[in-house]
Design a protein around this motif. Structure first.
Motif, PDB file in Angstrom:
ATOM      1  N   MET A   1      16.618  23.371   2.573  1.00 53.10           N
ATOM      2  CA  MET A   1      15.551  23.764   3.855  1.00 53.10           C
ATOM      3  C   MET A   1      16.777  23.521   4.906  1.00 53.10           C
ATOM      4  N   LYS A   2      16.718  24.611   5.890  1.00 49.53           N
ATOM      5  CA  LYS A   2      17.618  24.666   6.643  1.00 49.53           C
ATOM      6  C   LYS A   2      17.622  24.192   7.732  1.00 49.53           C
ATOM      7  N   ILE A   3      18.706  23.622   8.262  1.00 52.43           N
ATOM      8  CA  ILE A   3      18.895  22.452   9.464  1.00 52.43           C
ATOM      9  C   ILE A   3      19.501  23.469  10.865  1.00 52.43           C
ATOM     10  N   TYR A   4      18.559  22.171  11.687  1.00 55.51           N
ATOM     11  CA  TYR A   4      18.729  23.274  12.702  1.00 55.51           C
ATOM     12  C   TYR A   4      19.835  22.096  13.884  1.00 55.51           C
ATOM     13  N   ASP A   5      20.847  22.179  14.457  1.00 51.56           N
ATOM     14  CA  ASP A   5      21.300  20.838  14.942  1.00 51.56           C
ATOM     15  C   ASP A   5      21.302  21.162  16.350  1.00 51.56           C
ATOM     16  N   LEU A   6      20.670  20.505  17.285  1.00 49.49           N
ATOM     17  CA  LEU A   6      20.364  20.270  18.274  1.00 49.49           C
ATOM     18  C   LEU A   6      20.698  19.288  19.011  1.00 49.49           C
ATOM     19  N   ARG A   7      21.497  18.279  18.206  1.00 46.57           N
ATOM     20  CA  ARG A   7      21.904  17.035  18.923  1.00 46.57           C
ATOM     21  C   ARG A   7      23.372  17.117  20.042  1.00 46.57           C
ATOM     22  N   SER A   8      24.145  18.232  19.957  1.00 45.54           N
ATOM     23  CA  SER A   8      24.953  18.139  21.264  1.00 45.54           C
ATOM     24  C   SER A   8      25.284  19.773  20.323  1.00 45.54           C
ATOM     25  N   ASP A   9      26.605  20.075  21.466  1.00 40.57           N
ATOM     26  CA  ASP A   9      27.507  21.321  21.515  1.00 40.57           C
ATOM     27  C   ASP A   9      28.366  20.886  20.757  1.00 40.57           C
ATOM     28  N   THR A  10      28.667  19.435  20.780  1.00 40.29           N
ATOM     29  CA  THR A  10      30.015  19.380  20.556  1.00 40.29           C
ATOM     30  C   THR A  10      30.149  19.419  18.656  1.00 40.29           C
ATOM     31  N   VAL A  11      28.906  19.895  17.747  1.00 38.51           N
ATOM     32  CA  VAL A  11      28.944  20.364  16.944  1.00 38.51           C
ATOM     33  C   VAL A  11      29.179  21.354  16.172  1.00 38.51           C
ATOM     34  N   THR A  12      29.694  22.324  17.454  1.00 38.80           N
ATOM     35  CA  THR A  12      29.883  24.166  16.328  1.00 38.80           C
ATOM     36  C   THR A  12      31.679  23.915  15.561  1.00 38.80           C
TER      37      THR A  12
END
Ligand SMILES: Cc1ncc(COP(=O)(O)O)c(C=O)c1O
Length: 343
Positions: A1-12
């Motif tokens: 499953m593809k993960i879409y990380d919208l927790r923060s822009d610190t995850v870049t």
């Protein structure tokens, strides 16, 4: 499953090109001012902000802390928004280390205004038990108000207020490039309204580490000492400064994509009975929505099971943050998941 990380822009994560720039960086001992890459980054930050000097620090929290340490002063009141990052999310360090007394002031959409601020100012002539107000901090864009921005009229108001009450002023500009793009006000102009400004390299700009603190020559000389005092005098820091230079040279203009993506996510949420959000209020890359008929914690878990990571910030509020980790195609996929989600 593809993960879409919208927790923060610190995850870049740093791109291939950014990593190459880091690999090739010329380095030296930055505590001796001998790291050419750090020096170049600091000069670039001064040029962009129009401030006389700049300092490379490890984090946005450290940049804020140094500004508060120098310009707040022990036992003094520092005015900031009642949802400010420095007030709630920096582990009490402004009080514990800088020794200031943070005073939370209400402000619609995260924006402080002189007509409300003025009632919170205490001077030397106040009652004997009052601390003196020495400083004002604004957050632009404002994280927990939903990525909201100070417009020119607001910035002018803050500048004349600080000057009238003789307060030092600092802008927590962790995401100030987002604010600049959203408002169309150049970073140089935005920076001119406060004495000091900090901004993060490791959020939407995509660098792995680092933030900048900018101000007068005398302020930055002092800031360098306080950074060392905090254990933040690093040596061959050019390796990470190179990522910061790459970010400033390549990743500012693309922030507009994150803003469009956030608005499109708000549009997808708007049609769902379990979410309340007004897309017209989305100014930058942060969106909050209210959950209806389900707790935010439950919805956060439900979304995670479908590959969408986000944060429940209260009983009924969820935050989505867009960044270069999610492109337009990802946003379409996320919108599809949102559309098919049954509560
Ligand atoms: C508005 C604001 N200021 C400061 C910071 C602190 O940045 P750092 O995580 O680099 O300490 C953050 C982090 O999210 C933030 O949102």
């Amino acid at each position: 499953m593809k993960i879409y990380d919208l927790r923060s822009d610190t995850v870049t994560k740093p791109s291939e090109e950014m990593r190459k720039a880091m690999y090739k960086a010329e380095v030296g001992d930055d505590v001796y001012d001998e790291d050419p890459t750090v020096n170049r980054l600091q000069d670039l930050a001064s040029k962009i902000t129009g401030k006389r000097s700049s300092l490379f620090v490890s984090t946005g929290s450290m940049a804020n802390l140094i500004a508060l340490y120098i310009n707040g002063g022990r036992g003094n009141d520092v005015l900031m928004h009642d949802q400010a990052h420095s007030l709630h999310h920096e582990l009490g360090a402004p009080s514990a280390i800088a020794g200031i007394n943070p005073v939370g002031v209400p402000g619609e959409r995260g924006i402080l205004r002189s007509e409300i601020l003025k009632d919170f100012v205490k001077s030397q002539n106040s009652a004997y038990y009052d601390a003196k107000t020495t400083m004002l901090v604004i957050e632009n864009s404002h994280n927990f108000a939903g990525g909201t921005c100070y417009y020119r009229e607001n910035l002018k108001d803050i500048q004349s207020f600080s000057s009238k009450y003789n307060l030092n002023s600092h802008m927590d500009g962790a995401r100030v490039f987002n604010a600049s793009i959203a408002t169309g006000i150049s970073l140089k102009e935005i920076s001119s309204y406060t004495d000091t400004i900090s901004f993060c390299l490791s959020k939407g700009l995509g660098a792995p580490v680092g933030a900048m603190l900018c101000g007068s020559k005398e302020f930055i000389q002092e800031a360098k000492k306080v950074r060392k005092f905090l254990g933040g005098g690093t040596r061959q820091a050019g390796i990470i400064a190179a990522a910061g230079i790459y970010a400033l040279e390549n990743n500012i203009n693309r922030l507009i994509e994150d803003h469009i993506n956030a608005k499109n996510l708000a549009k997808a949420l708007m049609s769902k009975p379990w979410a309340k959000v007004d897309p017209s209020t989305i100014e930058t890359n942060i969106l909050f929505f209210e959950t209806i008929g389900i707790s935010a914690q439950k919805l956060e878990k439900k979304l995670a099971r479908r590959g969408i990571l986000c944060f429940a910030t209260s009983e009924n509020k969820i935050r989505f943050v867009t960044s270069l980790e999610v492109n337009k195609q990802d946003i379409n996929s996320i919108s599809g998941i949102i559309n098919s989600l049954e509560i």
